[in-house]
Write a protein that holds these residues in place. Structure first.
Motif, PDB file in Angstrom:
ATOM      1  N   LEU A 566       0.836  -1.204   0.000  1.00 16.30           N
ATOM      2  CA  LEU A 566       0.000   0.000   0.000  1.00 16.30           C
ATOM      3  C   LEU A 566       0.869   1.251   0.000  1.00 16.30           C
ATOM      4  O   LEU A 566       0.560   2.233  -0.675  1.00 16.30           O
ATOM      5  CB  LEU A 566      -0.922   0.000   1.217  1.00 16.30           C
ATOM      6  CG  LEU A 566      -2.041  -1.038   1.180  1.00 16.30           C
ATOM      7  CD1 LEU A 566      -2.750  -1.076   2.511  1.00 16.30           C
ATOM      8  CD2 LEU A 566      -3.024  -0.722   0.066  1.00 16.30           C
ATOM      9  N   ALA A 567       1.983   1.194   0.737  1.00 20.11           N
ATOM     10  CA  ALA A 567       2.860   2.357   0.788  1.00 20.11           C
ATOM     11  C   ALA A 567       3.514   2.624  -0.563  1.00 20.11           C
ATOM     12  O   ALA A 567       3.991   3.719  -0.830  1.00 20.11           O
ATOM     13  CB  ALA A 567       3.934   2.155   1.852  1.00 20.11           C
ATOM     14  N   MET A 568       3.543   1.602  -1.421  1.00 20.64           N
ATOM     15  CA  MET A 568       4.095   1.798  -2.772  1.00 20.64           C
ATOM     16  C   MET A 568       3.053   2.433  -3.679  1.00 20.64           C
ATOM     17  O   MET A 568       3.301   2.637  -4.862  1.00 20.64           O
ATOM     18  CB  MET A 568       4.483   0.466  -3.403  1.00 20.64           C
ATOM     19  CG  MET A 568       5.552  -0.304  -2.687  1.00 20.64           C
ATOM     20  SD  MET A 568       7.167   0.362  -2.976  1.00 20.64           S
ATOM     21  CE  MET A 568       7.266   0.303  -4.735  1.00 20.64           C
ATOM     22  N   GLY A 569       1.875   2.670  -3.170  1.00 17.16           N
ATOM     23  CA  GLY A 569       0.836   3.263  -4.007  1.00 17.16           C
ATOM     24  C   GLY A 569      -0.019   2.232  -4.703  1.00 17.16           C
ATOM     25  O   GLY A 569      -0.677   2.537  -5.689  1.00 17.16           O
TER      26      GLY A 569
ATOM     27  N   ARG B  75       3.844   8.620   9.075  1.00 16.85           N
ATOM     28  CA  ARG B  75       2.727   7.964   8.388  1.00 16.85           C
ATOM     29  C   ARG B  75       1.619   8.945   8.026  1.00 16.85           C
ATOM     30  O   ARG B  75       0.789   8.639   7.180  1.00 16.85           O
ATOM     31  CB  ARG B  75       2.181   6.831   9.256  1.00 16.85           C
ATOM     32  CG  ARG B  75       3.190   5.694   9.421  1.00 16.85           C
ATOM     33  CD  ARG B  75       2.803   4.787  10.569  1.00 16.85           C
ATOM     34  NE  ARG B  75       1.509   4.178  10.330  1.00 16.85           N
ATOM     35  CZ  ARG B  75       1.349   2.988   9.744  1.00 16.85           C
ATOM     36  NH1 ARG B  75       2.406   2.299   9.392  1.00 16.85           N
ATOM     37  NH2 ARG B  75       0.150   2.517   9.532  1.00 16.85           N
ATOM     38  N   ASN B  78       2.476  10.274   4.315  1.00 14.12           N
ATOM     39  CA  ASN B  78       2.006   9.552   3.117  1.00 14.12           C
ATOM     40  C   ASN B  78       0.622   8.938   3.331  1.00 14.12           C
ATOM     41  O   ASN B  78       0.212   8.044   2.620  1.00 14.12           O
ATOM     42  CB  ASN B  78       3.020   8.518   2.633  1.00 14.12           C
ATOM     43  CG  ASN B  78       3.155   7.360   3.583  1.00 14.12           C
ATOM     44  OD1 ASN B  78       2.668   7.421   4.706  1.00 14.12           O
ATOM     45  ND2 ASN B  78       3.819   6.316   3.134  1.00 14.12           N
ATOM     46  N   MET B  80      -0.586   6.914   5.380  1.00 18.58           N
ATOM     47  CA  MET B  80      -0.744   5.500   5.728  1.00 18.58           C
ATOM     48  C   MET B  80      -1.696   5.356   6.904  1.00 18.58           C
ATOM     49  O   MET B  80      -2.261   4.284   7.140  1.00 18.58           O
ATOM     50  CB  MET B  80       0.610   4.884   6.087  1.00 18.58           C
ATOM     51  CG  MET B  80       1.467   4.521   4.887  1.00 18.58           C
ATOM     52  SD  MET B  80       0.678   3.323   3.816  1.00 18.58           S
ATOM     53  CE  MET B  80       1.066   1.820   4.691  1.00 18.58           C
ATOM     54  N   ARG B 112       0.864   8.291  -2.480  1.00 21.53           N
ATOM     55  CA  ARG B 112       1.883   7.347  -2.009  1.00 21.53           C
ATOM     56  C   ARG B 112       2.873   6.990  -3.104  1.00 21.53           C
ATOM     57  O   ARG B 112       3.975   6.539  -2.830  1.00 21.53           O
ATOM     58  CB  ARG B 112       1.217   6.087  -1.472  1.00 21.53           C
ATOM     59  CG  ARG B 112       0.509   6.350  -0.155  1.00 21.53           C
ATOM     60  CD  ARG B 112      -0.141   5.120   0.391  1.00 21.53           C
ATOM     61  NE  ARG B 112      -1.229   5.499   1.300  1.00 21.53           N
ATOM     62  CZ  ARG B 112      -2.399   4.898   1.340  1.00 21.53           C
ATOM     63  NH1 ARG B 112      -2.650   3.884   0.524  1.00 21.53           N
ATOM     64  NH2 ARG B 112      -3.316   5.298   2.187  1.00 21.53           N
ATOM     65  N   MET B 117       8.091   4.989   1.172  1.00 23.56           N
ATOM     66  CA  MET B 117       8.378   4.738   2.582  1.00 23.56           C
ATOM     67  C   MET B 117       9.221   3.480   2.737  1.00 23.56           C
ATOM     68  O   MET B 117       8.969   2.470   2.086  1.00 23.56           O
ATOM     69  CB  MET B 117       7.067   4.576   3.342  1.00 23.56           C
ATOM     70  CG  MET B 117       7.252   4.544   4.836  1.00 23.56           C
ATOM     71  SD  MET B 117       5.696   4.967   5.646  1.00 23.56           S
ATOM     72  CE  MET B 117       6.234   5.092   7.337  1.00 23.56           C
ATOM     73  N   PHE B 119      10.508   0.820   5.666  1.00 24.12           N
ATOM     74  CA  PHE B 119      10.109   0.472   7.020  1.00 24.12           C
ATOM     75  C   PHE B 119      11.281  -0.069   7.828  1.00 24.12           C
ATOM     76  O   PHE B 119      12.302  -0.486   7.272  1.00 24.12           O
ATOM     77  CB  PHE B 119       9.008  -0.595   6.986  1.00 24.12           C
ATOM     78  CG  PHE B 119       7.712  -0.092   6.393  1.00 24.12           C
ATOM     79  CD1 PHE B 119       6.667   0.285   7.214  1.00 24.12           C
ATOM     80  CD2 PHE B 119       7.548   0.012   5.023  1.00 24.12           C
ATOM     81  CE1 PHE B 119       5.485   0.740   6.683  1.00 24.12           C
ATOM     82  CE2 PHE B 119       6.369   0.469   4.488  1.00 24.12           C
ATOM     83  CZ  PHE B 119       5.327   0.841   5.311  1.00 24.12           C
TER      84      PHE B 119
END
Ligand SMILES: Nc1ncnc2c1ncn2[C@@H]1O[C@H](COP(=O)(O)OP(=O)(O)OP(=O)(O)O)[C@@H](O)[C@H]1O
Ligand SMILES: [Mg+2]
Lengths: 682, 279
Positions: A566-569, B75, B78, B80, B112, B117, B119
């Protein structure tokens, strides 16, 4: 107890024994921990021991099957039954071809009278339903009417002029009046009942199917049923009579057109007669040979039984009688060469019959119309199947010609031959007066087909449901769907089977009559209890297994993967299909395999719903094979094991079937574990 | 794609917000956190009155004791936190390139793609190295092999991993060492050419050597990307960052040039934390 003291008083540092002493409850030097551990490990090992015992028992009973089976096959050969069997195979191959052509012919003859035939069929079914449902009143009226008729007959026998008869006549007349008064209300009651019953939708549903006649014809059928629904109704309703004659005329017209077709099928039927006669002729000596061989092989046992009986009894007369009986038992090996002479003698005869039969069938087959020359769907399909059956017939004739020529009653049976007679045997025939065959193939294909249908339905459905519930559904949906699906697993399979017989089978058959569903293989279906029915119910049963295991697999995908994606879009759907599902693929495959294990081992539903016909399904119908009934490996065990003598060959054969099931389950589970391990890298 | 263009063409308008930043010039401010309050559950603010500017081409380090809200802020940038149903910004705005990212018109998915990001726990997908790096491009619908090849090679080079893996691009990403896996994740993130890369304790699960490699990588990457990094390692903050922000209990205590924060912080709390006299 002493430990309490230890705790209170500080231990002297030098006295190690005291400091390190075990504390708390003890028996035989074992602490509480040890006892609990022992209890649990004891339970586990008990389970394992029982498992091993089961395996051992199963294996022992099952593998003793092979020597017995070998003996049985040997006697089949020595008695000449095998020789007759070859001829029967030829006859059977011919029958397949002939009956398919015959079905095609009749389908074609009926092609123009479809409307009338439908009306007549509906009429008969509805009438039968009505009679069924009003049976109580119907039967009473029938009884009274019979009685009335008797009285009337009696009355006619008496002479009114005769003095003596007069009293009798008065009595009979009174009885007649009473009966007439009685029948009238019954008649009214029946009329009322029939009127209500015929309004019920069920009366028209039951057995009529979705293939109903046109609206205006239904009105007429209704009228005809009302007309006919009396025990003493005489002539048929004019509408029905008209339909009958129209149908007959129409058929006659087509039949004239198809005269040649009919001739061909008739000639086919006639062509096999000589071979059939030969078969019947030879069956008798083979049967006798078999008896002789059986009696020879059981002779020592019989004699031992008499001798044992003689030992046991105290009565000297009885003892002598039994001894004498034992002496009487002849243990003389039959002269195989001699008893089989009749078969060797008929090899030549068979050859003289088979060669012209082949030629004639070739001619006749070529005279059959091509599938393109007939109009109805059924005729087309059956002529196509006839082509396959003709090929099989030819092959059969060729291969049997050789086998018959080279047949020897004393040819030995190799181990692979005897094993493959079981594993690849095409017949499972038991309790037959001729010879029992134990061939796994019909049961195996039945089980496999049903499982395949169940899997093709259950797998996409369960996986889609699991993915949706696990990944996309809201919490509310999850908390509704999950328990619902898991609840399916709690339904007893016998209940499902019951449902399959009473509701689902009928519904499925009615559905199969629908016009717009005719593209579906096997539709319209003639039977209620079919492979498809069983497969669909098993699919339903497998859903909770596959669903739950797939959901577990999806749950095992670390949250981090989803987050990363999800963070990659990626969208939610992309994440599900590109990351979550591929990651849990091994788990999903394992879920499917275990679902398969669940399905193939299921007994109750298939026993009730699959139709229990022990025959390899007829694959000439293509995918339509799913509309046929079948029997399964699990079903046969459940059905037959209760009725066989323990230790008999049949009994052992059933154990062997169980063994095969066991091995399949084992393999499936083993593969599932392997798959899980192999891909488990997270 | 169209969104990307629109964001790129947005002219960085001068904003009136000024913090304690040294440069009066606000032209290259990329992220503007403007008086933000944030709560996971209604009523309990986890971030309070956060205001900070993050500039282009700089590495900004966020430090502070555990639970002070560093990850939360990251977070937020972006979005999240959208995944947690009850979480919401209750006051203020976060602007990236002068666009309020919590504006209803902004698509978090598109956002995003521009704000990558990395982690703490490195997490390559259980796929090949190649597929891992190509993932971001594939989900954008790019299928052409040459474009993917090119992007994979460029990203792996950027992440300093190319020489080590170029011969085994088809083997599983999970077969790499921890440090390599983290660099693979960095390559995966930079492959889609985001403007901003957020890193949440990227080295805390790594050995010292891998840590050094990644720190070097960060100093190289800052030429192309604006980087915000959360770290518990003071030395790391001094080594890689240009600016440092110190958080305490959900508040931004102080933000300034890293050298200044570590040598002469203007607040006593900061000094206490840095020198380890933190109770
Ligand atoms: N999903 C969540 N739901 C509710 N509260 C949360 C959630 N995630 C974090 N919090 C709370 O928000 C506060 C800030 O957490 P955050 O993870 O941002 O701290 P952090 O500064 O990153 O700490 P660390 O250095 O340990 O990673 C903590 O009090 C934490 O308990
Ligand atoms: Mg954190």
């Amino acid at each position: 107890m002493s430990s309490a003291e230890n705790q209170d008083s500080p231990a002297p540092p030098a006295d190690g024994k005291k400091v390190f002493k075990r504390r708390g409850f003890q028996i035989f030097g074992l602490g509480l921990q040890d006892v609990i551990q022992f209890f649990f490990s004891g339970n586990a090992s008990l389970a394992i021991i029982i498992l091993i015992l089961i395996c051992f028992f199963l294996a022992k009973e099952a593998f003793l099957f092979f020597p017995d089976h070998h003996k049985d096959l040997k006697s089949y050969r020595q008695s000449g039954q095998e020789f007759v069997g070859f001829i029967s195979e030829e006859v059977k191959a011919h029958t397949d071809l002939y009956s398919t052509a015959n079905i095609a012919y009749y389908a074609e003859v009926n092609r123009t009278s479809g409307k009338e035939d439908t009306i007549l069929r509906t009429y008969r079914t509805v009438l039968a339903n009505v009679e069924n449902r009003s049976a109580k009143t119907w039967n009473r009226l029938e009884r009274e009417l019979d009685a009335l008729e008797d009285v009337v007959d009696d009355l006619e026998d008496h002479d009114a002029e005769d003095e003596e008869d007069r009293a009798e006549i008065a009595k009979l007349t009174k009885e007649k009046n009473r009966l007439e008064a009685l029948t009238q209300p019954l008649r009214d009651k029946l009329r009322k009942e029939v009127n209500t019953i015929i309004e019920w939708e069920e009366t028209w549903d039951l057995g009529v199917g979705a293939d109903l006649p046109a609206e205006e014809d239904i009105a007429k059928i209704r009228e005809a049923v009302l007309f006919e629904a009396y025990p003493d109704a005489e002539d048929e309703h004019p509408f029905i009579e008209e339909m009958k004659s129209v149908s007959k005329e129409k058929k006659a017209v087509v039949a004239e057109e198809l005269a040649e077709f009919k001739e061909t099928t008739k000639a086919m039927q006639a062509a096999i007669r000589p071979l059939k006669d030969l078969e019947r002729e030879l069956k008798k000596p083979a049967d006798e040979n078999k008896k002789e061989i059986t009696s020879f092989s059981t002779a020592p046992q019989r004699r031992d039984a008499w001798l044992k009986g003689a030992e046991a009894t105290d009565d000297p007369d009885e003892k002598a009688r039994m001894r004498a009986k034992a002496e009487e038992v002849v243990i003389e090996e039959p002269d195989y060469e001699k008893i089989n002479q009749v078969f060797y003698d008929s090899i030549a005869k068979h050859a003289t019959l088979a060669a012209p039969l082949e030629v004639e069938m070739k001619n006749l087959y070529e005279q059959l119309p091509a599938p393109t020359e007939v109009e109805t769907k059924s005729a087309k399909e059956n002529l196509k199947r006839a082509a396959v059956f003709y090929e099989r017939f030819q092959d059969r004739m060729v291969s049997n010609r050789k086998q018959i020529k080279e047949w020897r009653h004393d040819a030995s049976i190799s181990v692979p031959e005897s094993v493959s007679a079981f594993l690849f045997g095409r017949d499972w025939t038991t309790n037959s007066s001729w010879h029992d065959f134990y061939g796994l193939l019909p049961l195996f294909t039945g089980s496999l087909l049903i499982s395949l249908i169940a899997l093709t339905v259950a797998v996409p459905f369960s996986i889609a449901a699991a993915v949706y519930v696990n990944q996309l559904a809201s919490f509310r949906e999850q908390s509704m769907v999950k328990p619902a699906i898991e609840f399916i697993g709690a339904i007893p399979s016998v209940v499902l089977g019951f449902f399959g017989i009473l509701v689902f089978g009928e519904a499925l058959r009615n559905l199969s009559q629908l016009e717009w569903l005719q593209w579906f293989p096997g539709f319209p279906m003639a039977e209620r209890l079919t492979i498809l029915n069983a497969g669909l119910l098993l699919a339903f049963m497998a859903v909770p297994t596959i669903f739950t295991l797939t959901e577990d697999a999806l749950n095992n995908v670390p949250q981090a993967f989803t987050e990363n994606s999800l963070a990659m879009g990626a969208t939610k759907l992309q994440t599900v299909f590109r990351v979550v599902v591929p990651t849990s693929l091994s788990g999903i495959i394992a879920a499917v395999l275990l679902g398969f294990g669940r399905i193939i081992g299921e007994t109750m539903v298939v026993l009730l719903v699959a139709g229990n016909k022990i025959k390899i399904p007829d694959f000439t119908e293509g995918l339509g094979v799913i509309a046929q009934p079948a029997h399964t490996m699990t079903g046969i065990i459940a059905q037959e094991l209760g009725e066989v003598d323990s230790g008999s060959l049949h009994w052992r054969a059933l154990f062997m079937v169980g063994m095969v099931l066991f091995v399949i389950s084992l393999l499936v589970n083993f593969t599932a574990q392997k798959v899980l391990k192999k891909f488990q890298r997270i | 794609m169209s969104d990307q263009e629109s964001e790129e063409t947005l002219s960085p308008e001068h904003s009136s917000v000024t913090t304690s930043a040294q440069q009066p010039d606000t032209a290259d401010i990329v992220i503007e956190v403007d008086d933000v309050n944030f709560s996971y559950v209604k009523g309990t603010e986890v971030l309070r009155d956060i205001t900070m500017d993050i500039r282009k081409g700089e590495v900004t380090a966020l430090i502070g004791p555990s639970g002070c809200g560093k990850s939360t802020l990251l977070r937020c940038i972006n979005r999240m936190n959208d995944l947690i149903p009850t979480a919401a910004i209750t006051k203020g705005e976060i602007r990236i390139l002068d666009t309020d990212i919590y504006d209803p018109k902004v698509d978090p998915i598109e956002l995003r793609k521009h704000v990558g990001m990395v982690f703490q726990k490195y997490n390559p997908f259980p796929q090949s190295i190649y597929e891992n790096v190509a993932f971001g491009l594939r989900i954008q619908g790019i299928k052409k092999k040459p474009i993917l090849d090119e992007a994979v090679e460029r990203s792996l080079k950027l992440a300093g991993l190319w020489e080590e893996v170029k011969d085994r691009l088809d083997s599983s990403g999970l077969g790499l060492s921890g440090g390599q896996q983290q660099r693979l994740c960095i390559a995966r993130t930079v492959a889609v050419e985001p403007k901003i890369v957020l890193m949440d304790e990227p080295c805390s699960a790594l050995d010292p050597i891998s840590t050094t490699i990644i720190e070097e990588l960060i100093t190289q990457l800052k030429e192309e990307f604006t980087i915000v990094i959360v770290t518990h390692n003071m030395q790391q903050a001094t080594r890689v960052s240009d600016k440092t922000a110190y958080f305490y209990l959900g508040e931004l205590i102080e933000m300034d040039e890293t050298i200044k924060i570590f040598n002469s912080p203007s607040r006593k709390e900061t000094e206490d934390y840095i020198s380890g006299r933190f109770g």
